[in-house]
Write a protein that holds these residues in place. Structure first.
Motif, PDB file in Angstrom:
ATOM      1  N   HIS A 190       1.164  -0.965   0.377  1.00 55.03           N
ATOM      2  CA  HIS A 190       0.163   0.087  -0.134  1.00 55.03           C
ATOM      3  C   HIS A 190       0.834   1.042   0.018  1.00 55.03           C
ATOM      4  O   HIS A 190       0.687   2.148  -0.797  1.00 55.03           O
ATOM      5  CB  HIS A 190      -0.997  -0.386   1.609  1.00 55.03           C
ATOM      6  CG  HIS A 190      -2.281  -1.671   1.504  1.00 55.03           C
ATOM      7  ND1 HIS A 190      -2.133  -1.723  -0.058  1.00 55.03           N
ATOM      8  CD2 HIS A 190      -2.502  -1.553   2.080  1.00 55.03           C
ATOM      9  CE1 HIS A 190      -3.047  -2.082   0.250  1.00 55.03           C
ATOM     10  NE2 HIS A 190      -3.437  -2.806   1.968  1.00 55.03           N
TER      11      HIS A 190
ATOM     12  N   GLU B 201       0.278  -5.370  -2.504  1.00 55.31           N
ATOM     13  CA  GLU B 201      -1.084  -5.137  -3.611  1.00 55.31           C
ATOM     14  C   GLU B 201      -1.072  -6.082  -4.850  1.00 55.31           C
ATOM     15  O   GLU B 201      -1.201  -6.775  -5.620  1.00 55.31           O
ATOM     16  CB  GLU B 201      -0.659  -3.812  -4.071  1.00 55.31           C
ATOM     17  CG  GLU B 201      -1.326  -2.886  -3.198  1.00 55.31           C
ATOM     18  CD  GLU B 201      -1.472  -1.328  -3.661  1.00 55.31           C
ATOM     19  OE1 GLU B 201      -2.346  -0.858  -2.825  1.00 55.31           O
ATOM     20  OE2 GLU B 201      -0.938  -1.251  -4.101  1.00 55.31           O
TER      21      GLU B 201
ATOM     22  N   GLN C 291      -4.176   1.477  -3.246  1.00 54.51           N
ATOM     23  CA  GLN C 291      -4.653   2.039  -2.019  1.00 54.51           C
ATOM     24  C   GLN C 291      -4.191   3.471  -2.648  1.00 54.51           C
ATOM     25  O   GLN C 291      -5.256   4.646  -2.389  1.00 54.51           O
ATOM     26  CB  GLN C 291      -4.364   2.080  -0.783  1.00 54.51           C
ATOM     27  CG  GLN C 291      -5.045   2.499   0.509  1.00 54.51           C
ATOM     28  CD  GLN C 291      -4.199   1.837   1.424  1.00 54.51           C
ATOM     29  OE1 GLN C 291      -3.416   2.747   2.089  1.00 54.51           O
ATOM     30  NE2 GLN C 291      -5.399   1.152   2.697  1.00 54.51           N
TER      31      GLN C 291
END
Length: 629
Positions: A381, A408, A427
């Motif tokens: 993130h 991710e 994000q």
């Protein structure tokens, strides 16, 4: 003492009582004025004639000179006002969230026959039926028809969520304009208040107007205010000055080139991003950039993953018309370059690699111990995260550890038991969705064992910050089989997902069988259709959720719980604010009965003062006109 001193005493009393009556009348006329606080005339006795010095006359004590109106002040509790300002932003924050979560709940409370979940269940059922009747044209038509219904449901939900996001963006811009207007008014009033105080006056009505504006401002953003010794009034947002005396800083909105095209709130003078955490504006920004964005990303993740899995099986299968190599759903690659190269800064030089999926070359056993150790470094993130593995770990343990991390990148074993790494949504707004940004392994799990990377260590890492980064994959040099990769999709796949036009034009292109050695489908073979139908209950890793059922359960539950949280907190804040406002009204509010009683009291005082003046006048008349006659 002068003979006419009594007249002066009476005049002062008349003036003071008249001011008291006028002020009470002013209170009554403003009983329903928003933000008005009742005023009171402060009366005091006038200074006596003689001071205690050598020049005073030989008289028995100081001689009084009556009374006067010292000042007209507001009845106000400043500590209570500060509490109300501090709490108002919380009430407005939760009120805004509650209203918008009502809209989000309506998006997910679709009629059963058109909901995404219902249409997807019917889609899987059509594939199951085709697997049992692989030669049937009618069942292929059902697959295409139900697939189209699913596409329509996904696009409708995307439109609804995008519409809420656009509405939030418009409300943010409206709140910014309102905030600027109020800040400018506060600055203008502060200038007038300072001028009035410099003349020795109490600008009560101006102070009321400014306090009312500060309270309105506190509903838009989490502000603090304070009064300096120099009468310089200050308003802060997130520790930064918004109003300083007669000067107001303003906010502005500027367009941002991202996946959504929303506006960014910045300071008008510095162009730095403005941080607003409370009030309606803070709630709107959070709803747009976090809540609604997460819902859109979640829908995109589901759409991207299930369509990718369906396409993976379908393109390797054969239709009734012997057509193969077709994707069932259309895909729009982010870039046309086959290696995923992209020119991110528009200077004509490709400087990024946009890859969505890596597939290893080696078939793995999920229950086999790997017998090696090392640390994988994956994009997270905020920066890269590390995932360690050990010799006693099973392949399944390592896959789960990747998926349970904050990375991710998600992992699973495909139908050939090859390890697959897929990018999720990002994000951070500045990073693109569905793009693998970094994959590195200090050991041999991703390299020799799974067959994704060409080698171990930082020198063999995959990093998206360069063109042709896929050369870090195994076999890129032409030696041995190569790890497969897919180029990242275009932004928001749920917006443009469609069934392949070739399949819509000829339903016999719908594949139901895997090709035999001669490339043809065996009669009655429905294994490919059955495998597509099994995706319904397969671990497909769509973000945090492992299966499609997990996704649907989590999405509905999350919206419901967040809506409930907003409603509960709103009720709590309203109860607190009702108590605080009630207490303020009891202190500063106008009670008409009380004001009428005061008018009667001051009227009697005025009448008495007038009678006193009349008596003094008669006494002076006697001295002047009648003595010595």
């Amino acid at each position: 003492m002068s003979t006419f001193a009594g007249i002066e005493i009476g005049k002062r009393s008349l003036n003071a009582h008249q001011s008291s009556i006028t002020t009470a009348g002013h209170n009554i006329t403003n009983a329903n004025t928003e933000g008005y606080s009742r005023q009171r005339v402060q009366l005091k006795s006038f200074d006596p004639i003689y001071r205690p010095d050598l020049s005073r006359a030989e008289v028995p004590g100081q001689i009084g000179q009556g009374m006067e109106a010292e000042s007209i002040t507001r009845v106000r509790d400043e500590m209570l006002d500060q509490r109300i300002v501090a709490q108002s932003n919380e009430e407005s924050y939760w009120d805004t969230r509650s209203k918008y979560y009502t809209m989000l709940e309506q998006v997910y409370n679709e009629p059963d026959d058109v909901s995404v979940r219902t249409t997807m269940d019917k889609f899987w059922e059509s594939w199951q039926e085709l697997s049992l009747n692989p030669e049937s044209q009618a069942h292929r038509e059902a697959v295409v028809s139900r697939g189209q219904s699913l596409v329509n449901s996904i696009q409708n939900r995307d439109k609804a969520l995008t519409g809420i996001g656009n509405l939030l963006n418009s409300d943010i811009e409206s709140n910014v304009e309102q905030l600027n207007d109020i800040a400018n008014q506060i600055a203008s009033l502060s200038t007038e208040i300072v001028r009035s105080k410099a003349m020795g006056d109490n600008p009560n009505d101006l102070l009321d107007r400014r306090d009312a504006l500060v309270e309105k401002l506190s509903k838009i953003a989490n502000i603090t205010s304070d009064q300096r010794d120099s009468d310089e009034f200050m308003v802060h947002i997130d520790g930064r000055i918004l109003v300083q005396g007669g000067i107001a800083r303003n906010f502005d909105v500027e367009s941002v080139v991202d996946n959504y095209g929303y506006s960014r709130v910045v300071w008008a003078d510095t162009r730095n991003e403005a941080v607003v955490k409370g009030g309606s504006l803070g709630a709107l920004i959070e709803l747009r950039d976090v809540d609604v964005r997460n819902e859109i990303q979640s829908l995109n993740t589901m759409t991207m993953n299930f369509s990718d899995l369906v396409n993976d099986v379908h393109r390797n299968s054969v239709g009734a018309n012997k057509t193969t190599g077709l994707d069932f759903f259309t895909s729009r690659p982010f870039v046309e370059n086959t290696n995923g190269n992209y020119d991110s800064d528009g200077d004509g030089v490709e400087d990024k690699t946009y890859a969505f999926r890596f597939t290893g070359t080696n078939a793995l056993d999920a229950q086999e111990q790997i017998g090696i150790e090392g640390v994988m470094t994956l994009a997270g993130h905020s920066g890269n995260i590390q995932v360690a593995y050990y010799p006693t770990d099973r392949v399944e343990d390592v896959v789960n550890r990747i998926n349970d991390s904050n990375g991710e990148v998600k992992a699973y074993l495909d139908r050939n038991n090859n390890l697959v790494l897929k990018a999720t949504t990002s994000q951070a707004i500045e990073n693109p969705d569905f793009v693998i940004r970094h994959v590195e392994d200090s050991g041999r799990f991703l390299a020799g064992y799974a067959g994704i990377l060409a080698g171990s260590g930082a020198e063999n890492a995959y990093d998206w910050n360069a063109a042709d980064a896929v050369n870090a994959l195994k076999g890129a040099d032409g030696n041995g089989s190569r790890a497969q990769f897919a180029v990242a999709p275009y932004t928001n796949p749920s917006t443009y997902i469609e069934i392949n036009a070739e399949i819509r034009n000829d339903v016999m292109s719908v594949a139901s069988a895997f090709p035999a050695r001669d490339g043809r489908a065996m009669s009655g073979d429905g294994n490919a259709a059955a495998e597509i139908a099994s995706i319904r209950n397969t671990k497909v890793m769509i973000g945090r959720e492992r299966t499609l059922d997990d996704y649907f359960a989590d999405s509905v539950t999350n919206v419901g719980l967040m809506g409930e949280q907003a409603e509960t907190n709103l009720m709590s804040q309203r109860a607190i604010m009702d108590d605080l406002r009630g207490l303020r009204d009891s202190i500063s509010g106008v009670n008409i009965d009380e004001e009428l009683a005061d008018i009667m009291k001051f009227q009697h005082g005025y009448n008495a003062a007038a009678k006193f003046v009349t008596v003094i006048d008669e006494m002076i008349d006697t001295v002047i006109n009648r003595l010595g006659v």
